[in-house]
Design a protein around this motif. Structure first.
Motif, PDB file in Angstrom:
ATOM      1  N   ARG A  29       0.853  -1.177   0.000  1.00  9.35           N
ATOM      2  CA  ARG A  29       0.000   0.000   0.000  1.00  9.35           C
ATOM      3  C   ARG A  29       0.896   1.237   0.000  1.00  9.35           C
ATOM      4  N   LEU A  30       0.645   2.118  -0.974  1.00 10.59           N
ATOM      5  CA  LEU A  30       1.461   3.310  -1.180  1.00 10.59           C
ATOM      6  C   LEU A  30       0.618   4.554  -0.974  1.00 10.59           C
ATOM      7  N   ALA A  31       1.246   5.628  -0.506  1.00 15.17           N
ATOM      8  CA  ALA A  31       0.531   6.881  -0.304  1.00 15.17           C
ATOM      9  C   ALA A  31       1.488   8.042  -0.501  1.00 15.17           C
ATOM     10  N   THR A  32       0.908   9.223  -0.679  1.00 18.56           N
ATOM     11  CA  THR A  32       1.660  10.472  -0.667  1.00 18.56           C
ATOM     12  C   THR A  32       1.218  11.247   0.566  1.00 18.56           C
ATOM     13  N   ILE A  33       2.165  11.557   1.428  1.00 20.89           N
ATOM     14  CA  ILE A  33       1.872  12.187   2.715  1.00 20.89           C
ATOM     15  C   ILE A  33       2.251  13.658   2.668  1.00 20.89           C
ATOM     16  N   ARG A  34       1.329  14.499   3.121  1.00 17.67           N
ATOM     17  CA  ARG A  34       1.589  15.933   3.172  1.00 17.67           C
ATOM     18  C   ARG A  34       2.298  16.276   4.479  1.00 17.67           C
ATOM     19  N   GLN A  35       3.436  16.955   4.357  1.00 20.83           N
ATOM     20  CA  GLN A  35       4.233  17.341   5.509  1.00 20.83           C
ATOM     21  C   GLN A  35       3.693  18.640   6.128  1.00 20.83           C
ATOM     22  N   PRO A  36       4.059  18.924   7.385  1.00 19.34           N
ATOM     23  CA  PRO A  36       3.610  20.164   8.024  1.00 19.34           C
ATOM     24  C   PRO A  36       4.002  21.427   7.262  1.00 19.34           C
ATOM     25  N   ASP A  37       5.121  21.380   6.516  1.00 18.80           N
ATOM     26  CA  ASP A  37       5.548  22.567   5.760  1.00 18.80           C
ATOM     27  C   ASP A  37       4.899  22.661   4.381  1.00 18.80           C
TER      28      ASP A  37
END
Length: 284
Positions: free
Chosen positions: A2-10
């Protein structure tokens, strides 16, 4: 996998792979970038085995659309037997295709701001196919081997714009209106041909309930067909169409209203959850 793109705090993003209830982050900006690398599977496996790799619990991650920059997005209409029946059309001999732009896509949990642009906003739950290799004039077997995996999409449609002409494009390609995600599940883990439940609900009321066994043209059929006329590349998306239960096919017809939450779920992959902001004032 399972793959995802994670949004960082910045505000930046990173590709990630799920393992043991955690997201292991890779030094790649998104899954769009990751899957163009021939060694992407090895990189994902290495991250899981790297004790220094940054990681997050599943509940702590902010998920972006996993494929923010596909080169091509090809969509199929009239591809579920139950949806064809509710439209009163004949089963097509060939896939009915149209395209979207990359900036049509939005995050799996994004608020979708329609404003006054449309008063007939409809829902269309869709299985989306992620291309994993370069394909041109592929056979069905080659197409099947070239599928990296699957994700969830909702082809949110502005029916008043769509009905202006015989071409559907103008009702389907509004910016930031097609949520995709929340993850990509690789093709070795799930099989749409064996049947995956597809469900859409509005504020908890189920409005679509079907199964990928209802598809007229399955994932490999569509990938092979599209590859006859255009090159497909890793990270491209094929949306496979929606089942019955759309607002257009109801009597009376039913459209999304301001503040309603649309939840789109495909078995084995996950759910999109999108709140809509719609003005009651007529747009252009």
């Amino acid at each position: 996998m399972r793959l995802a793109t994670i949004r960082q705090p910045d505000g930046t993003t990173r590709a990630a792979v799920e393992y043991n209830e955690q997201w292991f982050q890779l030094d790649v900006a998104s899954v769009s970038d990751l899957v163009t690398l021939p060694t992407w599977r090895a990189l994902a496996s290495a991250a899981i085995n790297d004790s220094t790799a940054p990681r997050l619990r599943l509940s702590d991650a902010t998920l972006a659309t996993p494929l923010p920059s596909p080169r091509k997005i090809v969509c199929c209409g009239l591809n579920y037997h139950d949806h064809i029946a509710e439209t009163g059309r004949d089963v097509p001999e060939y896939p009915t295709l149209f395209a979207k732009f990359g900036d049509t896509l939005t995050d799996p949990y994004a608020e979708i701001n329609v404003g006054a642009d449309s008063q007939k906003v409809d829902w269309e739950a869709e299985l989306a196919v992620v291309i994993g290799s370069s394909l041109r004039r592929a056979t069905k077997a080659e197409a099947e081997a070239g599928i990296l995996g699957y994700t969830v999409a909702n082809d949110v449609s502005y029916r008043d714009w769509q009905a202006r002409t015989l071409q559907w494009f103008q009702g389907k390609a509004w910016d930031a209106t097609t949520p995709v995600g929340p993850v990509i599940v690789t093709a070795d883990e799930i099989s749409p041909k064996q049947g995956l439940a597809v469900t859409t609900s509005i504020d908890g009321e189920v409005v679509q309930s079907s199964n990928t066994r209802e598809l007229v043209f399955d994932a490999a059929d569509l990938v092979a067909y599209v590859s006859q006329f255009t090159q497909l590349s890793p990270g491209d998306l094929i949306l496979t169409g929606t089942p019955g239960g759309v607002g257009l096919g109801r009597s009376p017809q039913r459209w999304l209203r301001d503040g309603e939450v649309l939840t789109t779920t495909i078995e084995g992959i996950g759910s999109l959850r999108n709140q809509f902001r719609i003005s009651t004032t007529e747009g252009y």
